[in-house]
Design a protein around this motif. Sequence first.
Motif, mmCIF file in Angstrom:
data_model
loop_
_atom_site.group_PDB
_atom_site.id
_atom_site.type_symbol
_atom_site.label_atom_id
_atom_site.label_comp_id
_atom_site.label_asym_id
_atom_site.label_seq_id
_atom_site.Cartn_x
_atom_site.Cartn_y
_atom_site.Cartn_z
ATOM 1 N N SER C 45 0.831 -1.206 0.000
ATOM 2 C CA SER C 45 0.000 0.000 0.000
ATOM 3 C C SER C 45 0.860 1.249 0.000
ATOM 4 O O SER C 45 0.494 2.260 -0.597
ATOM 5 C CB SER C 45 -0.927 0.001 1.206
ATOM 6 N N HIS C 57 -4.996 3.258 3.365
ATOM 7 C CA HIS C 57 -4.580 2.904 4.718
ATOM 8 C C HIS C 57 -3.423 1.925 4.665
ATOM 9 O O HIS C 57 -3.484 0.903 3.996
ATOM 10 C CB HIS C 57 -5.735 2.262 5.473
ATOM 11 N N THR C 65 -6.356 -4.834 5.436
ATOM 12 C CA THR C 65 -6.950 -3.576 5.850
ATOM 13 C C THR C 65 -8.011 -3.174 4.843
ATOM 14 O O THR C 65 -9.088 -2.748 5.221
ATOM 15 C CB THR C 65 -5.881 -2.489 5.992
ATOM 16 N N ASP C 84 -4.005 -2.502 -6.129
ATOM 17 C CA ASP C 84 -3.336 -3.002 -4.922
ATOM 18 C C ASP C 84 -4.045 -4.285 -4.478
ATOM 19 O O ASP C 84 -5.173 -4.237 -4.017
ATOM 20 C CB ASP C 84 -3.452 -1.915 -3.833
HETATM 21 MG MG LIG Z 1 -2.093 -2.985 2.277
#
Ligand SMILES: [Mg+2]
Lengths: 472, 340, 254
Positions: C45, C57, C65, C84
Motif C-alpha cells: 500500500s 490505509h 486492511t 493493490d
Molecule cells: Mg495494504
Amino acid sequence: MNKKNIDSIIELSNELRWQIGDDFHDNLTESIYADASEIVKDTVQSDTSNKRFRLDAKIDKIVTSKAFGFPIMFLVLGVVLWITIVGANYPSSLLANVLLDTIHPALKNGAASINMPWWLSGFLIDGVYLAVAWVVAVMLPPMAIFFPMFTLLEDFGYLPRVAFNLDALFKKSGAHGKQALTMSMGFGCNAAGVVATRIIDSPRERLIAIITNNFSLCNGRWPTQILIATIFIGAIVPESLSSVASLLAVIGIAVLGMAFMFTVSWALSKTVLKGEVSTFNLELPPYRPPRFWKTIYTSLIDRTLIVLWRAVVFAAPAGAVIWLISNIYIGNETIAAWAIDSMDGFGFLLGLNGVILLAYIVAIPANEIVIPTILMLTVLVTGTSGGAGAGVMFELDSMNATGDLLRAGGWTLLTAINLMLFSLLHNPCSTTIYTIYKETKSLKWTVFASIMPVILGFVVTFLVAQIWRLIF
Amino acid sequence: MTTYNPISALILFFVIAVLLFVLFRPIKGWFWILKKNFGSNEKTIIEDILKQLYHFENSGNKVDMKTLVQVLGFNHTRVVDAIKKMTINDLIYFESDILKLTDTGREYALRIVRVHRLWERYLADKTGFSRSEWHDRAESMEHVLTHDEAEQLSVRLGNPKFDPHGDPIPTKTGKVAQVNGVELPLLPVNSIGRITHIEDEPEVIYKQIIAEKIHIGSLVRVVENNATRIVFLSEGEEFKLAPIVAANLTVAPIENEVVVEDNIARLSSLDEHETAKIIGISKESRGESRRRLLDLGFVKGANISIDLMNPLGEPHAYLIKGTSIALRKDQAAKILIKRD
Amino acid sequence: METKIKSACETCAHFNAEGLKKLGIHTDDFDFVVALAGNPNTGKSTVFNALTGLRQHTGNWPGKTVTRAEGGFEYNTQKFKLVDLPGTYSLLSTSEDEEAARDFILFGKPNVTVIVADANRLERNLNLVLQILEITDKAVLCLNLMDEAKRNHISIDERTLARDLGIPVVPTSARFNKGIPELIQTISDIANGTIVCKPHRIKSVPDNIDRAVKKLTTEIEKEFPGIPNSRWIAFRLLEGDTQIINALKSGELV
Ligand SMILES: [Mg+2]
Ligand SMILES: Nc1nc2c(ncn2[C@@H]2O[C@H](COP(=O)(O)OP(=O)(O)O)[C@@H](O)[C@H]2O)c(=O)[nH]1
C-alpha cells in the motif's frame, strides 16, 4: 479449442493426481522453498542471519514478559479509553451547543418566518435534523479521538503482541487472540470492530468475533451508562462515595460484557460454529515508528468518517419515525402512547417499562439517541411539564432534573440497573447490523447476531427483576 | 397483572427453560431423537439395509432377517415392510434364510457407499469437525444428497479415490479401487511402509488405534515383530500393538530408499535457546491448516528456534525464515523436528 | 538472457521526472494495467500510495486492511492503472484473499505485475515470487524496505538476484520515496516491451511430480499453443482446483 480434448486433459489430471499421491502440495511447497533458499544463498549476505533484530527483540521481551506484559496492556487500554471519554467531553458539548442549541432553534425560527406548516418543520427539523445532529454531536468526537490512537498502536506493531499475550485466554473459549483487538475496537464502535475482524483469517474464529463484538460497550452506550449510574447508583451511597460507586458500576457493566463475550464465544464454538474451518496463525511483525499525521489522516477518513456517514444515513429516518409516532394520533392517543401502553406489561416483567422498550425499538440506528428519546417519551406519557414538545428529543442540563423526570416516569433503582443491563445486552445498532451483513455476506449470521443479544437481554433483565422483587 | 408474582413468573420461566433444554439439547434432545425415529422414512431404511448387506457380503458374511434387524436398530415391522418392498422391486432376494443383493441392489448400495465416503472426505478436508464426528454426519448425509450433488461434490474435492480412513470411494460407474498394501504384522522387521488404511471395525480396536497418534499416510518402520507384539516407529513415536490390533492397519511397503529419521521430536518440546531443523508436518494436520503451515514456511529442512515465550504458556512465537510466527501448542505438536 | 538490468544510477538518467503525473483515483481509459502483489506487510500500500498520490490505509499488521484499491499514474503520456491486491503468503491455497489475488493476476491479465518483497525476509517472500513467476512473465521485483535491511546489515546482490529470477529487480524504500522513479521507469519499460523477462521456473520438483506435470503441460500446450503458464495450470489441475478446471472449460484462460 476442442471440448473433448479439454475433458481428456482433465481426465488425465484426475488420473495423475492419484498416481502422485497425497503429498503433492507438500512436495510442491518444499520445492519452491528449496529454490528460494538456493537463490538466497548466492544473493543475500547478512551478519545477523536468523537472529531477530536487536531492538525489536528487546521491546518484545518487555511487552510479553510475565511481569510487565499484562500491566502494560491494561494501562494502554485504560489510557486510551480515558482519553477518549474525557477528551470527547469538551468537543461534544461544543458540537451540541452549535448543532442542538444554536442551529436547531435558528432553523425553527427560519421555518416559522417562511410560514412552513408545523408538521413539515416538525418532521424535517425536529425529526430528521435533530436525530442526525444528535448522532454527530455524540458520536464524532469520541471516534475521532479513539480511532487515531488505536491506529497509531496498530502501525507501531504493538497490537499483534496483545493478541499474542492474550491468545491462551481466548483459545479456552474457542476464539482467536486477535479477538482481543476487535473487542477493544468495539469499545469505540461495534461497526468498526466488526470490520476489524478481517485481521482474523480463520473462518470460525472470525464469525465468533463478529457475533460477539456487540458485547463490547461502545461509545454510543458509555454516556447512557454513566448518566444512569450517576443518577441512580450514585444516589444510594454517601455523597462522598457517589462518583466512585457510579464509576465502579459502569466498569462492572463493561466487565460483565466481556464475561458474556467469553461465554457466548465458547458456546458458539461448541455448537453452531463447530463445523467451520479453524486455523491459527499469528505473525509478529517488526516494530516501526508510525507516521503520525498520515496515520491520523487515514484513520479519520477510513474509519471515523465512513462509520459516521453510515450512522447518519440510518439516523435520519429514525428521527422521522420518532417524530411521527409522537405526533400521529390513533383515536385520541398518539402511536407512541399506544405502543408504550401495550408494551408496559412486558416491560414490567423485565423490570423496565414501555417507554424504554419503545425507545430501544425506534432508536435502533444509534444508541446515542436512546436517552433523549426516553426523556421525550417520558414527558409525553406522564404529561409533566418540561421537554421540548412531542417528538422533539432533548436532554436536560442538570442530572438532578433528569433524575426527577425519570422518577416521575416511575423509575426505581431496579429500572436503572436493568436499563444498564439492557443497554449492554440488546441488538446491535443498525449500522452494525448492516456492517455484519456486509462482512459475512450471510443473512443467517446477520439475523443470528442481531437477535441473540436481545434474547439474552430479555432473560437477564427478567431474572434480575424477579429476584429483585423477591428480595426487596 | 393481577396474578403476577415473582415466584410464579420464575417457576414458569424455569419450566420453559428446562423443557427447551430437554427437547433441543444437541444430539440427545428428545426432538432430535423423535425426528430421527419418525422422520427416517422408508427410503432411509431401504438404503441402510442395502448398505449393510453390501458390507456383509464384502466381508464374506451371511445375514438373515434377525441379524439385520439387530444391526439396524429400526423398528422390526418397518424393516420387514421395507424388505418386502425391496424384494418386489428386485433389489434383494432370499436364498433360503439368507438375504442377498441383486445386481441392481448392489449398484444402489455402491451409490450410497460412494456418497457416504465422499461426505467423510469433505468433512475431513473442508470443515472443522473432528474425526470422531465424520462417520455419524455422513450416515445422515448419505440419504440426503442427490446424484448430481454427489457428482459436484466429487469434482470439488478433486475426484478423490479414498475416504479419510483409507477406504476406497466407489466411482460413478461403481468401480471400487483396491486398498494398496498388507496388514502390518506381515511387514518384516526394519522394513518401511506407509499406512494406507485403518479398519474401523470392530469398534473396540478402532478406538484403541484412534487414541494413539497413528495417522493415515504416515511412514512406519517396524522394529520388533513377534507373536506377542509388534513395535514400530511412526512420526517419531514408538508404538507397541498386539498383533490383532496391528492387523487392522494396512501398510504399503516402500521399496525405494527413504530415510525414516530417528530421534524425531515435536516442536512443542523445543526449549528456549535450542535450535532445530524441521523434518515435516505430521499427517494429523490436514486440509487448510496444513496448507497454512506450509505457506508460512514450516517446510522440511527449515531452521527453527523459539523467539518468544508466552506469559500464559501458549502460543510461543517461533523464529522461522526470518519471521516470528506464533503457534499454539496443539499446532506445534504436529510439527516434527530434529534438534541440532 | 534478454533481461536488461540497469544499475540504479543508469535508470535515474532515463527517468523523466517531467513525464510523471499522479492520477489519484481517476483511471479512465488507461493504457496499461499494473498489479501490486506481495506478502502481507511488505509495503504494497505504501508503494501504491507513492505511485498514485493516494492515501490508502497502511498498517503494520499482517492482515487485510482493505480488499482491493485502484488508482493510477501517467508517465510519458501513457496512463497506468494500478491495482493493490490483498497481501498473501502463497497462491496455492483457497482462502478468499488468495483467490482474489490469484484471479486478478491470472484472469485480469495485468500488463505488469509488481511484486513487492521485504528485503529483510527475502527467502520467505520468494515463495510467493516464484509462484507468481509461474503465472506471468511480465513482472518486476520491488525489493522494498531497503532502509531497514541496511540497518539490519543485510546486503543483497541485486544483479545476481535479477539474473536468477529472470526479471528486473528494483530496490526501494517506499516510505521515503526512494527508488520509486526507477520503479516507474521499469514498469513502463516492461509494459512497452523494452524489457523482456525470462522468469525463473520452479526447479527442485520431485521426479514423479515432474513427470506428471510434463505429461499434462504437453497436452495443455497442444490445446493452447503459446500459453505462457501451462506448467502452472498443470500444478493447479493436479491439485484439483475447480476454478481452474472451469476456466479451462470456458476458455477464460487464454
Ligand atoms: Mg495494504
Ligand atoms: N522503514 C520503512 N517502512 C516501510 C517502507 N514501506 C512500508 N513501510 C511500513 O511498513 C508497514 C506496512 O506497509 P503497508 O504498505 O501497509 O504494507 P502492505 O500490507 O503490504 O500493504 C507500514 O507501517 C509502512 O509505513 C519502507 O520502505 N521503509
